[in-house]
Structure formats: structure tokens, C-alpha cells
Design a protein around this motif. Structure first.
Motif, PDB file in Angstrom:
ATOM      1  N   TYR A   5      -0.863 -10.947   8.723  1.00 18.62           N
ATOM      2  CA  TYR A   5      -0.267 -11.194   6.616  1.00 18.62           C
ATOM      3  C   TYR A   5      -1.949 -11.833   6.377  1.00 18.62           C
ATOM      4  N   THR A   6      -2.421 -11.487   5.601  1.00 22.24           N
ATOM      5  CA  THR A   6      -3.412 -12.034   4.824  1.00 22.24           C
ATOM      6  C   THR A   6      -2.346 -12.631   3.945  1.00 22.24           C
ATOM      7  N   ILE A   7      -2.912 -13.540   2.704  1.00 15.62           N
ATOM      8  CA  ILE A   7      -2.281 -14.783   1.990  1.00 15.62           C
ATOM      9  C   ILE A   7      -3.226 -14.583   1.405  1.00 15.62           C
ATOM     10  N   TYR A  42     -10.946  -4.377  -0.061  1.00 15.13           N
ATOM     11  CA  TYR A  42     -11.445  -4.337   2.114  1.00 15.13           C
ATOM     12  C   TYR A  42      -9.542  -4.461   2.979  1.00 15.13           C
ATOM     13  N   ASN A  43      -8.949  -4.086   2.056  1.00 10.39           N
ATOM     14  CA  ASN A  43      -7.522  -3.517   3.122  1.00 10.39           C
ATOM     15  C   ASN A  43      -7.358  -1.835   3.660  1.00 10.39           C
ATOM     16  N   THR A  48      -4.247  -4.680   6.755  1.00  7.18           N
ATOM     17  CA  THR A  48      -3.337  -5.996   7.264  1.00  7.18           C
ATOM     18  C   THR A  48      -2.247  -5.705   6.272  1.00  7.18           C
ATOM     19  N   LYS A  49      -1.049  -6.644   5.890  1.00  5.60           N
ATOM     20  CA  LYS A  49      -0.003  -7.081   5.234  1.00  5.60           C
ATOM     21  C   LYS A  49      -0.944  -7.464   4.267  1.00  5.60           C
ATOM     22  N   ARG A 100       0.456 -13.241  12.993  1.00  7.97           N
ATOM     23  CA  ARG A 100      -0.806 -13.982  12.319  1.00  7.97           C
ATOM     24  C   ARG A 100      -0.769 -13.751  10.981  1.00  7.97           C
ATOM     25  N   ILE A 101      -0.759 -15.598  10.320  1.00 10.05           N
ATOM     26  CA  ILE A 101      -0.976 -15.103   9.915  1.00 10.05           C
ATOM     27  C   ILE A 101      -2.539 -16.012   9.137  1.00 10.05           C
TER      28      ILE A 101
END
Length: 172
Positions: A5-7, A42-43, A48-49, A100-101
């Protein structure tokens, strides 16, 4: 394999980008949309989520969510900061065995909080550099794809076309 995850703290990234700050002077909505388009590109390579959180602090609304071309966009509810939403997301999503965040923010207190929750962090400035690098790599990949494409049409004279058609149909 762990789920990644990318927040992203959206306004924090906008505030660190000279280009987005200029756009935000005219229209904050346009700056948000530009950032989201960058994130979509980018994604496309990162897979990633990806979640982008924006403050809606001191508005009359409740927390709202939308899905923008594969990116979860969250606007915090009234009297809640994006930092609080990010902390809640990290707490809800984190499991050291399966997730993994990475949190994108330059807010120092937020960085300390997310470290304590098991998430990684990247500063907004570092992330903007990564966005730029990914943009260059994506453009390069697209050029390579276009160069490797076979030609759709070959210029040949009518007599050759007729002979090839006869061969295709089994005539001599």
C-alpha cells in the motif's frame, strides 16, 4: 508476497511541488486533479494499492471516497485532518506478515507516528523525484513499444498483391 500500500498526503505533496503550488494558486481542484493524474501514471508501473488522502478540515461534510483510475481518493470528514485518516488507514491495514505500507508525507510528527505503527515513510520531495523518474521511464517504455511495433501496411504493387493472394488461396 506482501500486499503493498502507498498512502499519500495529497496536500503535503502539492505543497512541496513548485509546479502544483502554482496551479493551486489558481485552482486547488485543478492541482488535486493534476496530482492524481501523475499518480495514475506512477501506479501504471508500480502496481501498488495507492491511496491519496486530502484534508477536508472544517467543512460540513462527512468523509468521502472516490475511485480515480485505480487510485483510492479519500477526503477527511469535518474536523478531521488527513494525518488522522492516514494514521487510521495504517492501523487498519498493517499486518507485518502480509502488508507493506509506505506513507508519503513531510510532516515530521506524522512520520514518527507511522513509524511506530509499522509503516515506512518517504518524504514528499523524495516522492516527487520518484514521480519524475517514473514519468521518464514510462515515456521511454512507450517509445520502445512504438519502435518495436511491426508495420501495419507494406507498400507493394498490384501485381505482387495478386500473386500473394493467389498463393494464399492455393492457386499457382
Amino acid at each position: 508476497m506482501k500486499t503493498h500500500y502507498t498512502i499519500i498526503d495529497g496536500y503535503n505533496v502539492i505543497g512541496q511541488s513548485e509546479e502544483l503550488k502554482e496551479v493551486a494558486k489558481e485552482s486547488l481542484e485543478e492541482a488535486r486533479k493534476t496530482l492524481l493524474l501523475w499518480l495514475v501514471n506512477y501506479n501504471a508501473r508500480q502496481q501498488t494499492k495507492l491511496m491519496c488522502v486530502f484534508d477536508a478540515y472544517n467543512t460540513n461534510g462527512v468523509e468521502s471516497k472516490e475511485y480515480f483510475h485505480g487510485i483510492h481518493v479519500i477526503y477527511s470528514k469535518r474536523d478531521e485532518t488527513a494525518d488522522a485518516v492516514i494514521e487510521r488507514l495504517v492501523y487498519d491495514l498493517y499486518d507485518k506478515h502480509i502488508t507493506r505500507i509506505t506513507v508519503v508525507t513531510s510532516d515530521l510528527s506524522e512520520q514518527h507516528t507511522i513509524f511506530g505503527s509499522g509503516a515506512l515513510r518517504i518524504s514528499s520531495r523524495e516522492f516527487l523525484l520518484e514521480l519524475q523518474e517514473e514519468k521518464v521511464l514510462l515515456e521511454r517504455e512507450l517509445l520502445d513499444i512504438n519502435e518495436d511495433k511491426p508495420r501495419i501496411r507494406i507498400s507493394i504493387d498490384e501485381e505482387t498483391k495478386e500473386r500473394l493472394e493467389a498463393l494464399r488461396r492455393g492457386y499457382k
